[in-house]
Design a protein around this motif. Structure first.
Motif, PDB file in Angstrom:
ATOM      1  N   ASP A 156       0.747  -1.186  -0.270  1.00  0.00           N
ATOM      2  CA  ASP A 156       0.016  -0.180  -0.135  1.00  0.00           C
ATOM      3  C   ASP A 156       0.972   1.181   0.023  1.00  0.00           C
ATOM      4  O   ASP A 156       2.191   1.054   0.188  1.00  0.00           O
ATOM      5  N   SER A 157       0.346   2.510  -0.172  1.00  0.00           N
ATOM      6  CA  SER A 157       1.044   3.683  -0.147  1.00  0.00           C
ATOM      7  C   SER A 157       0.807   4.573   1.046  1.00  0.00           C
ATOM      8  O   SER A 157       1.735   4.377   1.799  1.00  0.00           O
ATOM      9  N   THR A 168       1.545   3.442   4.881  1.00  0.00           N
ATOM     10  CA  THR A 168       2.647   2.351   4.613  1.00  0.00           C
ATOM     11  C   THR A 168       3.995   2.813   4.165  1.00  0.00           C
ATOM     12  O   THR A 168       4.832   2.496   5.050  1.00  0.00           O
ATOM     13  N   ILE A 210       3.284  -1.731  -5.921  1.00  0.00           N
ATOM     14  CA  ILE A 210       2.398  -0.756  -5.441  1.00  0.00           C
ATOM     15  C   ILE A 210       0.868  -1.112  -5.551  1.00  0.00           C
ATOM     16  O   ILE A 210       0.393  -1.439  -6.765  1.00  0.00           O
ATOM     17  N   SER A 252      -2.721   0.658  -4.657  1.00  0.00           N
ATOM     18  CA  SER A 252      -3.137   1.708  -3.693  1.00  0.00           C
ATOM     19  C   SER A 252      -4.583   2.135  -4.279  1.00  0.00           C
ATOM     20  O   SER A 252      -4.712   2.153  -5.475  1.00  0.00           O
ATOM     21  N   ASN A 253      -5.276   2.522  -3.060  1.00  0.00           N
ATOM     22  CA  ASN A 253      -6.866   3.354  -3.290  1.00  0.00           C
ATOM     23  C   ASN A 253      -6.148   4.621  -3.638  1.00  0.00           C
ATOM     24  O   ASN A 253      -6.026   5.336  -2.738  1.00  0.00           O
ATOM     25  N   ALA A 254      -6.128   5.186  -4.823  1.00  0.00           N
ATOM     26  CA  ALA A 254      -5.466   6.644  -5.004  1.00  0.00           C
ATOM     27  C   ALA A 254      -5.936   6.939  -6.430  1.00  0.00           C
ATOM     28  O   ALA A 254      -6.429   6.181  -7.355  1.00  0.00           O
ATOM     29  N   LEU A 309      -0.598   9.728  -8.003  1.00  0.00           N
ATOM     30  CA  LEU A 309       0.145   8.927  -6.861  1.00  0.00           C
ATOM     31  C   LEU A 309       1.195   8.581  -7.782  1.00  0.00           C
ATOM     32  O   LEU A 309       2.427   8.594  -7.271  1.00  0.00           O
ATOM     33  N   ILE A 341      -3.219   1.558  -9.561  1.00  0.00           N
ATOM     34  CA  ILE A 341      -3.837   2.625  -8.654  1.00  0.00           C
ATOM     35  C   ILE A 341      -5.203   2.370  -8.943  1.00  0.00           C
ATOM     36  O   ILE A 341      -5.854   2.018 -10.254  1.00  0.00           O
ATOM     37  N   GLU A 384     -11.241  -1.025  -6.284  1.00  0.00           N
ATOM     38  CA  GLU A 384     -10.486  -0.735  -5.015  1.00  0.00           C
ATOM     39  C   GLU A 384     -10.545  -1.916  -4.032  1.00  0.00           C
ATOM     40  O   GLU A 384     -11.335  -2.636  -4.074  1.00  0.00           O
ATOM     41  N   ASP A 411      -0.139  -3.569   4.201  1.00  0.00           N
ATOM     42  CA  ASP A 411      -1.039  -2.475   4.175  1.00  0.00           C
ATOM     43  C   ASP A 411      -1.282  -1.992   5.684  1.00  0.00           C
ATOM     44  O   ASP A 411      -1.257  -2.864   6.564  1.00  0.00           O
ATOM     45  N   ASN A 440      -8.095  -4.346   3.899  1.00  0.00           N
ATOM     46  CA  ASN A 440      -7.174  -4.731   2.796  1.00  0.00           C
ATOM     47  C   ASN A 440      -6.264  -5.885   3.018  1.00  0.00           C
ATOM     48  O   ASN A 440      -5.870  -6.791   2.181  1.00  0.00           O
TER      49      ASN A 440
END
Length: 251
Positions: free
Chosen positions: A16-17, A20, A134, A136-138, A142, A160, A167, A192, A197
């Motif tokens: 995750d970003s 994390t 990666i 990530s929910n973004a 990002l 992403i 998501e 994460d 998640n």
């Protein structure tokens, strides 16, 4: 204390970003770093923290309604709609020049930084030949953030949620990452800071870890923690975990 016994070395780690690998510049993810500067440059008085929070909450539904955002230009458009709502709540008007300045700053300007341990651990993993990704929910910006931080080249795949239209903790986004990496779930460690998640990754067969940098007392989902799952307090144990070692360390 973290124990990971006898499962052998993993081929890759998916991260995750936010929460994390990276934290916000400033106290929180909102408001964005240049929000106050741009508001004051427009000749308006900066509202109090409670007013800003309420305005964000008013616009949050607009952000949530745009799950598919293929490009950074599309992301600017989403933030244009968001800041129209925010400014209307704060000032009863939303001049387009200010709306666009805020939207472009939100998308194109750096709003985060790596945690203190991130760069060193990523360098160690890369030197060991560990593949990193990666998930990530973004929004699509990002990827720009990781270029700004000098880290983008370390990650393949870079998945992403807004770009792929799925998501976490939904299963599809994990499957997309696995397909792009051409890996089986058992070959991947997943890290994460959100319990749901982590549980979803584990359900697919990944070796999944919750990272809890703030301690359980400060986590909004602390009561959802699955105590049967290993919890990391930082990234320091990860190189040993990737080698399939048994790690025992007080967080």
């Amino acid at each position: 204390m973290v124990h990971d016994h006898g499962r052998g070395a993993a081929a890759a780690v998916f991260f995750d970003s936010g929460g994390t690998l990276a934290r916000p510049l400033g106290d929180d993810w909102w408001p964005k770093p240049r929000f106050a500067e741009l508001i004051e440059a427009s000749g308006r008085l900066l509202p109090g923290a409670d007013q800003i929070r309420s305005a964000h909450d008013a616009g949050a539904g607009h952000l949530a309604s745009h799950q598919a955002i293929p490009t950074v230009d599309d992301e600017v458009g989403v933030y244009v709609g968001f800041y129209r709502i925010v400014l209307a709540v704060l000032y009863d008007d939303a001049p387009e020049d200010l709306v666009y300045s805020l939207a472009e700053a939100a998308v194109y300007e750096l709003d985060q930084e790596p945690y203190d341990d991130t760069r060193a651990v990523l360098r160690t993993l890369a030197a060991s030949g560990v593949r990193m990704g990666i998930v990530s929910n973004a929004g699509p910006s990002l990827e720009l953030r990781y270029r700004d931080m000098g880290l983008r080249q370390l990650f393949d795949p870079f998945v992403i949620s807004a770009v792929v239209g799925s998501e976490k903790p939904g299963q599809e986004i994990y499957e997309i990452a696995l397909e792009r990496a051409a890996l089986d779930p058992a070959d991947v460690v997943f890290v994460d800071d959100v319990t749901a998640n982590v549980a979803a990754a584990a359900a697919l067969g990944m070796r999944a870890y919750l990272i809890d940098r703030d301690g359980p007392g400060d986590r909004p989902d602390a009561t959802l923690r699955d105590n049967r799952r290993p919890v990391l307090s930082d990234l320091q144990d990860l190189p040993a975990i990737m080698e399939g070692a048994c790690v025992s360390r007080e967080p």
